[in-house]
Design an enzyme around this catalytic site. Structure first.
Site, PDB file in Angstrom:
ATOM      1  CG  ASP A  32      -0.352   0.145   2.537  1.00  0.00           C
ATOM      2  OD1 ASP A  32       0.893   0.253   2.606  1.00  0.00           O
ATOM      3  OD2 ASP A  32      -1.088   0.177   3.543  1.00  0.00           O
ATOM      4  CB  CYS A  78       0.761  -2.691   4.488  1.00  0.00           C
ATOM      5  SG  CYS A  78       0.533  -3.809   5.875  1.00  0.00           S
ATOM      6  CB  THR A 108       1.987  -3.274  10.698  1.00  0.00           C
ATOM      7  OG1 THR A 108       0.813  -3.698   9.994  1.00  0.00           O
ATOM      8  CG2 THR A 108       1.670  -2.057  11.552  1.00  0.00           C
ATOM      9  CG  HIS A 149       9.371 -25.113  11.324  1.00  0.00           C
ATOM     10  ND1 HIS A 149       9.278 -24.984  12.689  1.00  0.00           N
ATOM     11  CD2 HIS A 149      10.514 -25.819  11.103  1.00  0.00           C
ATOM     12  CE1 HIS A 149      10.308 -25.589  13.274  1.00  0.00           C
ATOM     13  NE2 HIS A 149      11.071 -26.087  12.325  1.00  0.00           N
ATOM     14  CG  HIS A 156       7.424 -28.692   9.352  1.00  0.00           C
ATOM     15  ND1 HIS A 156       7.074 -28.246  10.607  1.00  0.00           N
ATOM     16  CD2 HIS A 156       8.750 -28.952   9.402  1.00  0.00           C
ATOM     17  CE1 HIS A 156       8.152 -28.228  11.382  1.00  0.00           C
ATOM     18  NE2 HIS A 156       9.175 -28.650  10.665  1.00  0.00           N
TER      19      HIS A 156
END
Ligand code: RB5
Length: 147
Positions: A11, A69, A71, A102, A137
């Site tokens: 963004d 973005c 965060t 993982h 996994h």
């Protein structure tokens, strides 16, 4: 050998770091594509660009995504709504390592506001240098797409 294609999205808050990491990854020899936005002057939604990248990956137009973005959180939420997309919001090198080892993350999402270019480069390097471990996994990853 098939060249890995990497698509980028952000963004406005992730735009500057996206541009820097886009060039960094391109210089490493990967095939890169920027899905936008193409300036930071306008406020845009992380959901719009996260969904654009999610669809792009689902349509197999790229193998890996790198998203940004403010965060790294909002855009990872948008991405994780797409079946087959495993977007890891990473804030340090350990996250980058384990997201690949993982979780076999096929997208890494970072913060344009709280992550420096130097930190982002280290995380990107760690992600590329780490190989998915597979084994125990895999059934967990398969389970994610069972809904
Ligand atoms: C935009 O101001 C900001 O809310 C967004 O970039 C992001 O941090 C959301 O998760």
């Amino acid at each position: 050998m098939k060249k890995i294609k990497i698509a980028f999205a952000s963004d406005h808050a992730g735009y500057e770091l996206k541009k820097q990491i886009f060039d960094y990854v391109r210089e490493k020899g990967y095939e890169v594509e920027d899905l936008g936005p193409f300036n930071s002057t306008e406020s845009v939604s992380y959901a719009t660009f996260g969904k654009k990248l999610g669809k792009h990956l689902q349509d197999k137009k790229a193998d890996i995504g790198i998203a940004f973005c403010g965060t790294g959180l909002g855009i990872s939420y948008a991405l994780n709504r797409f079946k087959g997309v495993r977007a890891a919001r990473i804030t340090n090198v350990n996250d980058a390592y384990l997201a690949k080892l993982h979780n076999n993350a096929n997208v890494i999402a970072m913060s344009g506001r709280f992550t420096t270019f130097e930190e982002a480069k280290k995380m990107v390097d760690e992600y590329f240098e780490t190989e998915y471990e597979g084994g125990r996994h895999q059934s967990r990853i398969d389970e994610l797409d069972e809904i």
